[in-house]
Design a protein around this motif. Structure first.
Motif, PDB file in Angstrom:
ATOM      1  N   UNK A 171       0.912  -1.204   0.029  1.00  0.00           N
ATOM      2  CA  UNK A 171       0.082  -0.375  -0.064  1.00  0.00           C
ATOM      3  C   UNK A 171       0.991   1.213   0.093  1.00  0.00           C
ATOM      4  N   UNK A 172       2.160   0.741   0.636  1.00  0.00           N
ATOM      5  CA  UNK A 172       2.711   2.587   1.012  1.00  0.00           C
ATOM      6  C   UNK A 172       3.448   2.563  -0.882  1.00  0.00           C
ATOM      7  N   UNK A 173       3.584   1.487  -1.227  1.00  0.00           N
ATOM      8  CA  UNK A 173       4.539   1.653  -2.670  1.00  0.00           C
ATOM      9  C   UNK A 173       2.887   2.726  -3.529  1.00  0.00           C
ATOM     10  N   UNK A 174       1.860   2.740  -3.342  1.00  0.00           N
ATOM     11  CA  UNK A 174       0.523   2.445  -4.257  1.00  0.00           C
ATOM     12  C   UNK A 174       0.553   3.498  -4.157  1.00  0.00           C
ATOM     13  N   UNK A 175       0.578   3.869  -2.792  1.00  0.00           N
ATOM     14  CA  UNK A 175      -0.099   5.380  -1.736  1.00  0.00           C
ATOM     15  C   UNK A 175       0.363   6.618  -2.621  1.00  0.00           C
ATOM     16  N   UNK A 176      -0.009   7.366  -2.899  1.00  0.00           N
ATOM     17  CA  UNK A 176       0.540   8.631  -3.640  1.00  0.00           C
ATOM     18  C   UNK A 176       1.611   9.504  -2.748  1.00  0.00           C
ATOM     19  N   UNK A 177       1.734   9.165  -1.709  1.00  0.00           N
ATOM     20  CA  UNK A 177       2.638   9.535  -0.922  1.00  0.00           C
ATOM     21  C   UNK A 177       3.327   8.073   0.387  1.00  0.00           C
ATOM     22  N   UNK A 178       3.957   7.514   0.663  1.00  0.00           N
ATOM     23  CA  UNK A 178       3.967   6.630   1.469  1.00  0.00           C
ATOM     24  C   UNK A 178       5.684   7.151   2.067  1.00  0.00           C
ATOM     25  N   UNK A 179       4.649   7.202   4.060  1.00  0.00           N
ATOM     26  CA  UNK A 179       5.271   7.705   4.985  1.00  0.00           C
ATOM     27  C   UNK A 179       5.705   6.527   5.553  1.00  0.00           C
ATOM     28  N   UNK A 180       7.083   6.259   5.267  1.00  0.00           N
ATOM     29  CA  UNK A 180       7.647   4.821   6.084  1.00  0.00           C
ATOM     30  C   UNK A 180       8.000   4.998   8.001  1.00  0.00           C
ATOM     31  N   UNK A 181       7.648   5.068   8.878  1.00  0.00           N
ATOM     32  CA  UNK A 181       8.082   4.674  10.206  1.00  0.00           C
ATOM     33  C   UNK A 181       9.175   4.130  10.991  1.00  0.00           C
ATOM     34  N   UNK A 182      10.134   5.090  11.640  1.00  0.00           N
ATOM     35  CA  UNK A 182      11.101   3.969  12.396  1.00  0.00           C
ATOM     36  C   UNK A 182      10.650   3.014  12.718  1.00  0.00           C
ATOM     37  N   UNK A 183      11.260   1.819  12.625  1.00  0.00           N
ATOM     38  CA  UNK A 183      11.348   0.782  13.797  1.00  0.00           C
ATOM     39  C   UNK A 183      10.895  -0.294  13.506  1.00  0.00           C
ATOM     40  N   UNK A 184       9.835  -0.395  12.215  1.00  0.00           N
ATOM     41  CA  UNK A 184       9.875  -1.346  10.883  1.00  0.00           C
ATOM     42  C   UNK A 184      10.349  -2.031  10.728  1.00  0.00           C
ATOM     43  N   UNK A 185       9.805  -2.158   9.562  1.00  0.00           N
ATOM     44  CA  UNK A 185      10.878  -3.404   8.091  1.00  0.00           C
ATOM     45  C   UNK A 185      11.246  -2.684   7.485  1.00  0.00           C
ATOM     46  N   UNK A 186      12.701  -2.753   7.400  1.00  0.00           N
ATOM     47  CA  UNK A 186      13.271  -2.626   6.713  1.00  0.00           C
ATOM     48  C   UNK A 186      12.943  -2.658   4.745  1.00  0.00           C
ATOM     49  N   UNK A 187      11.445  -3.505   4.197  1.00  0.00           N
ATOM     50  CA  UNK A 187      11.138  -3.151   3.871  1.00  0.00           C
ATOM     51  C   UNK A 187      10.366  -1.988   3.078  1.00  0.00           C
ATOM     52  N   UNK A 188      10.234  -1.097   4.113  1.00  0.00           N
ATOM     53  CA  UNK A 188       8.940  -0.074   4.208  1.00  0.00           C
ATOM     54  C   UNK A 188       9.655   0.743   4.427  1.00  0.00           C
ATOM     55  N   UNK A 189      11.394   1.105   4.359  1.00  0.00           N
ATOM     56  CA  UNK A 189      12.346   1.435   3.806  1.00  0.00           C
ATOM     57  C   UNK A 189      12.388   1.927   2.213  1.00  0.00           C
ATOM     58  N   UNK A 190      12.216   0.296   2.347  1.00  0.00           N
ATOM     59  CA  UNK A 190      13.250   0.494   0.644  1.00  0.00           C
ATOM     60  C   UNK A 190      11.692   0.893  -0.302  1.00  0.00           C
ATOM     61  N   UNK A 191      10.234   0.737   0.442  1.00  0.00           N
ATOM     62  CA  UNK A 191       9.606   0.984  -1.146  1.00  0.00           C
ATOM     63  C   UNK A 191       8.622   2.451  -0.437  1.00  0.00           C
ATOM     64  N   UNK A 192       9.133   3.437   1.029  1.00  0.00           N
ATOM     65  CA  UNK A 192       8.447   5.164   1.116  1.00  0.00           C
ATOM     66  C   UNK A 192       8.859   5.909   0.424  1.00  0.00           C
ATOM     67  N   UNK A 193       8.060   6.839   0.266  1.00  0.00           N
ATOM     68  CA  UNK A 193       8.779   7.825  -0.777  1.00  0.00           C
ATOM     69  C   UNK A 193       9.955   9.057   0.448  1.00  0.00           C
ATOM     70  N   UNK A 194       8.690   8.744   1.540  1.00  0.00           N
ATOM     71  CA  UNK A 194       9.314   9.354   3.121  1.00  0.00           C
ATOM     72  C   UNK A 194       9.556   8.145   3.950  1.00  0.00           C
ATOM     73  N   UNK A 195      11.221   8.845   5.222  1.00  0.00           N
ATOM     74  CA  UNK A 195      11.093   7.335   6.127  1.00  0.00           C
ATOM     75  C   UNK A 195      11.367   8.586   7.384  1.00  0.00           C
ATOM     76  N   UNK A 196      10.514   8.452   8.506  1.00  0.00           N
ATOM     77  CA  UNK A 196      10.932   9.670   9.982  1.00  0.00           C
ATOM     78  C   UNK A 196      11.424   8.245  10.440  1.00  0.00           C
ATOM     79  N   UNK A 197      12.979   9.175  10.620  1.00  0.00           N
ATOM     80  CA  UNK A 197      13.773   8.166  11.784  1.00  0.00           C
ATOM     81  C   UNK A 197      13.271   7.879  13.675  1.00  0.00           C
ATOM     82  N   UNK A 198      12.618   9.223  13.276  1.00  0.00           N
ATOM     83  CA  UNK A 198      12.327   9.151  15.054  1.00  0.00           C
ATOM     84  C   UNK A 198      10.309   8.513  14.619  1.00  0.00           C
ATOM     85  N   UNK A 199      10.366   7.920  16.087  1.00  0.00           N
ATOM     86  CA  UNK A 199       8.366   7.749  15.568  1.00  0.00           C
ATOM     87  C   UNK A 199       7.924   8.715  16.608  1.00  0.00           C
TER      88      UNK A 199
END
Lengths: 868, 51
Positions: free
Chosen positions: A765-793
């Motif tokens: 869903x992150x890869x399909x969304x207009x903007x995918x925002x991944x959050x720290x502490x989650x899976x690495x895949x999240x980091x790879x597919x999201x457009x934005x990644x938050x280093x702090x939760x």
């Protein structure tokens, strides 16, 4: 976490932080999703606050973890694994490592690795084909991701390996990316030996596929560096010559010198035009094939046209030459590209993502017995064994009795569920119950998770979900410039071919879109760097642009709005004194250690935060009862239990203290009890609580005109409670959505919709969304597919992101208007014939420099954000 | 001023040598990892430890 000012380093930190969570399956220390505090690290922090770990008498000599019992204090190690690692390091003659580490004041403790894997799967042919690069007959190379690499002592230890391990030729450590490259002789050393040694030293090796995008990126980066180098050399030298020529325009210059200077400039411009400018030609031709105008098209025409007309004029001995402008243009634009490139992360391949979350090895059962094999050697129909706490290596049908599976990685359900015999279990899920056997039905890419990841790969390959704003402007700009050129040519063809062409090329060069080519990348890369310092990683300039247009944000519940794991929200201790708290902490540590259950982890975290007294009873034996709790016999002859209320009650314990837990803590909580013989000693309320800042963040977003919603795989009851507590209306809540459904909803929602998520179940869903925002502490895949990644939760970062993106957008638009004014007035001058080579050479950089300065001055994302 | 016909190519050739040196450095991967070399030199001469 300290975030380096350098954004690439910040990126590497993020990778590491997320991979620690993503790779828990391999070190076996912890299987619960979203965690980032294995027990060894937490205890280490406590020690690290005072001084270097191993210097303290009550810390483990190897890992620096605090020691609790007299037995541990006697031998100086917290466990057998650490003792083994210590003797391995000293046995290899590398004991100096501990000196280095302690003198470096290294606070972080060593992460422990699973000692149970024998790395036999490293020797298989399938493994070699996938990960090893043969350089020559006697030398091969393999690369590992080792997240435990973190200081100069690690570099020293690993790079010493060739001296002590025969067959290893060279080891190179890349600290920022936590990667190591090993050159070895396959005839002298087995990969399994190498793997075992690395793991034994505390560096759990995760091999990097030899056809990984990381390597092709590296080659492309080198070529790009060479192109910039050539452009810099050529443009600087041409500039030097042209200063002489311009001087000559005023004070006169002898014909022979002017001609010589022109020919030397021509020679210098050739490599810049034919080699350095290649990227511009490639993208403009690529876009033309798709029947689109790219911003590189007028740039390419200006470069080629400017160069050709200058070459003809040089040959004819005329003074209308533009080598300085052409080469400076190439150099400045490449510099802009380089800024742009630095912040970008390449698309990950599905196979790489799969290795990050699914285990590499499987235990295959043949008639010769159990054997550890590489997952790609599994075939459907094979029988595999999955021990407690391990991830399932392939989709399979359960053969032995019932199993307790934690599907959090795939479905997002936080509670482990029971799967009965004959039903399917999925690759990547965690075995939270006893060991079971299963028959493989689908392997790797064909498994359910493999299919999801392939969907992500194809979604991110066609990354240009939306044409960026500058691309859209470029379309009109290019068409306008080309039309004007043709018009100019037709108007002045009457004066002869040469003067008409001169005007056309002067027009092309002065109207070259520097603001689009340089200012926008600089704004974007500055925004990226500043955002990274604030804890926001942006994958591309276009991601920032799309963030400015967010209208609706969906949050995945678990791990984003909530902490993603249960924590002790209330405790009641019988007696209530410090001594009893110390004793209970000790009992929890002993009884719950190493148990793969969210509740066990929550209790360990609770107990680890408090003091522990000396001379507490030792654990003699322990029984884990699945779905109920854990029971242990202690050296003081007391039988202690920790578990669910129902189980404790059924064991005949009096539960009269239950009313001591306030109602506020009982609703939505899991209550866990601790008993001694038949006496209730403590009660704990566990809950996955909503983050403190969630409600405020959502109100902040609403003030900026952004509506929020929840999209979750959890039941409507849980989603409803969370939604209500943060002030969302029922219509904004979507519950019981599978990963595929989430993706469908977000695809339909379109460009203005963002998704904030943290798990693999959100990845598609992150890869399909207009903007995918991944959050720290989650899976690495999240980091790879999201457009934005938050280093702090921290959900407050989302409002910061939107503010920064909006101010970046305003800045880019202002620059476009400024440079448009420049270009239009310069074009008018060029058409009317006022602009010669000198004026063109002055106007072009004046336009560029003013927008560059403005970009630096007004960079988005507040500087102070770093110190919050 | 005829000397410029010799000096200009000479200075460019000298610059070209540095460009080639940069080529060699970039190709041999010296710009790939800018952090580790800084810490690689930190450990002193190895000495006996009593740990």
């Amino acid at each position: 976490m300290a975030v380096d000012s350098d954004e690439s380093a910040a990126h590497a930190y993020a990778m590491r932080a997320s991979e620690q969570a993503g790779h828990q399956n391999r070190d076996g220390s912890d299987g619960f999703r979203g965690n980032h505090s294995p027990i060894s690290m937490r205890a280490g922090d406590e020690v690290g606050n005072t001084s270097a770990a191993a210097v303290l008498p009550n810390a483990c000599k190897h890992c620096g973890q605090r020691l609790y019992t007299s037995k541990e204090l006697d031998c100086g190690f917290c466990c057998n694994g650490c003792s083994a690692a210590y003797s391995l390091i000293n046995g290899l003659g590398l004991g100096y490592y501990y000196c280095l580490r302690d003198s470096a004041g290294e606070r972080q403790t060593i992460r422990k690795t699973a000692a149970d894997s024998q790395f036999n799967h490293f020797d298989g042919a399938e493994f070699r084909a996938r990960f090893v690069r043969e350089l020559s007959g006697s030398q091969s190379r393999i690369d590992f991701q080792c997240n435990a690499v973190h200081c100069s002592a690690c570099v020293w230890l690993l790079e010493k390996l060739p001296e002590v391990l025969p067959g290893v030729d060279q080891v190179r450590v890349d600290l920022a990316r936590a990667k190591i490259a090993v050159w070895f002789d396959p005839s002298k050393i087995d990969l399994s030996t190498l793997g075992r040694t690395l793991a034994g030293l505390g560096y759990d090796p995760h091999p990097i596929a030899s056809r990984s995008t990381a390597f092709s990126d590296q080659a492309a980066d080198v070529t790009f560096a060479l192109q910039i180098g050539v452009a810099a050399f050529c443009s600087m030298n041409v500039m030097l010559l042209f200063i002489g020529r311009y001087q000559g325009l005023f004070s006169g210059m002898e014909e022979q010198y002017a001609g010589f200077f022109s020919w030397v400039s021509l020679a210098l411009a050739v490599p810049a035009v034919t080699f350095s400018a290649l990227p511009f030609y490639r993208t403009s031709i690529g876009a033309l094939r798709l029947k689109r105008f790219h911003i590189d098209l007028p740039i390419s025409i200006a470069i080629v046209g400017g160069f050709l007309s200058s070459a003809v004029n040089t040959a004819l001995g005329r003074s209308e030459i533009y080598y300085d402008t052409v080469t400076a243009l190439i150099f400045l634009l490449l510099l802009g590209r380089w800024f742009q490139r630095r912040g970008m992360k390449k698309v990950a391949l599905a196979s790489e993502m799969l290795y990050a979350i699914a285990p590499l090895s499987a235990i295959k059962i043949t008639h010769e017995g159990a054997q550890e094999v590489f997952v790609e050697a599994l075939r459907s129909g094979d029988t595999i064994k999955v021990p407690n706490g391990a991830r399932i290596p392939a989709d399979a049908i359960l053969l032995s009795g019932d199993a307790i599976i934690n599907n959090a990685l795939i479905s997002g359900e936080s509670a482990p569920c029971k799967v009965s015999r004959g039903n399917e279990v999925y690759c990547g899920a965690l075995n939270a119950g006893p060991e079971f056997t299963a028959q493989v039905t689908a392997v790797a890419a064909h498994s359910r998770i493999g299919n999801i990841l392939q969907g992500i790969e194809s979604a991110s390959v066609r990354d240009s979900k939306t044409a960026s704003f500058t691309d859209k402007v470029a379309q009109y700009f290019v068409a306008g410039v080309l039309a004007l050129s043709v018009l100019t040519f037709l108007l002045f063809i009457g004066e002869g071919m040469a003067p008409a062409l001169d005007r056309v090329f002067a027009l092309l060069i002065v109207s070259c879109p520097c603001a689009l080519g340089i200012a926008t990348p600089i704004v974007m890369s500055l925004a990226n760097a500043r955002a990274a310092r604030a804890g926001i990683l942006l994958k591309s300039g276009s991601a920032l642009e799309r963030c400015a247009n967010i209208e609706k944000i969906y949050f995945d519940k678990t791990g984003t709005l909530t902490h993603g794991k249960p924590a002790v929200v209330f405790s009641h201790l019988q007696g209530g004194s410090d001594a009893s708290r110390q004793k209970i902490n000790h009992i929890i540590q002993k009884l719950e250690s190493g148990i793969e259950h969210p509740a066990a982890e929550a209790l360990r975290n609770f107990a680890g935060s408090g003091p522990v007294g000396p001379d507490e009873p030792e654990l003699v034996s322990r029984t884990v009862i699945n779905g109920a709790g854990v029971m242990g016999e202690f050296s003081d002859g007391v039988r202690r239990r920790i578990g669910s209320l129902r189980w404790i009650k059924s064991e005949g314990v009096n539960l009269e203290h239950l009313q001591l837990i306030p109602d506020a803590h009982t609703s939505g909580s899991t209550i866990v009890a601790l008993s001694e013989d038949n006496q209730l000693k403590a009660l704990f309320a566990l809950r996955d609580s909503v983050r403190d800042e969630a409600a405020e963040a959502i109100a902040d977003l609403a003030r900026r005109g952004v509506t929020s919603g929840i999209i979750s795989g959890d039941s409507s009851g849980v989603v409803g409670t969370v939604g209500e507590s943060i002030g969302l209306s029922q219509s904004d809540l979507i519950s019981e959505a599978s990963p595929e459904q989430k993706a469908a909803i977000l695809t339909e929602a379109g460009e203005g919709t963002a998704l904030v998520g943290d798990g693999v179940n959100d990845a598609l869903a992150l890869s399909k969304a207009g903007i995918g925002i991944g959050i720290s502490g989650g899976a690495e895949v999240c980091l790879k597919v999201s457009d934005v990644f938050l280093l702090r939760p921290d959900l407050g970062l989302i409002t910061e992101l939107i503010d920064g993106a909006r101010s970046a957008q305003r800045l880019v638009r202002r620059h476009l208007i400024v440079s448009l004014v420049y270009n239009v007035s310069a074009a008018v001058l060029a058409i009317s014939g006022f602009i010669g080579p000198l004026a063109a050479a002055l106007i072009m950089p004046a336009s560029s420099i003013s927008v560059i300065l403005s970009s630096l001055w007004n960079a988005p994302f507040k500087k102070e954000a770093a110190w919050k | 001023m005829e000397v410029i016909f010799i000096l200009l190519p000479l200075s460019l050739a000298l610059g070209g040598v540095f460009l080639l040196a940069y080529f060699w450095a970039a190709r041999s991967g010296q710009f790939e990892d800018l952090e580790t070399p800084a810490v690689r030199i930190l450990p002193d001469e190895e000495r006996e430890t009593d740990l």
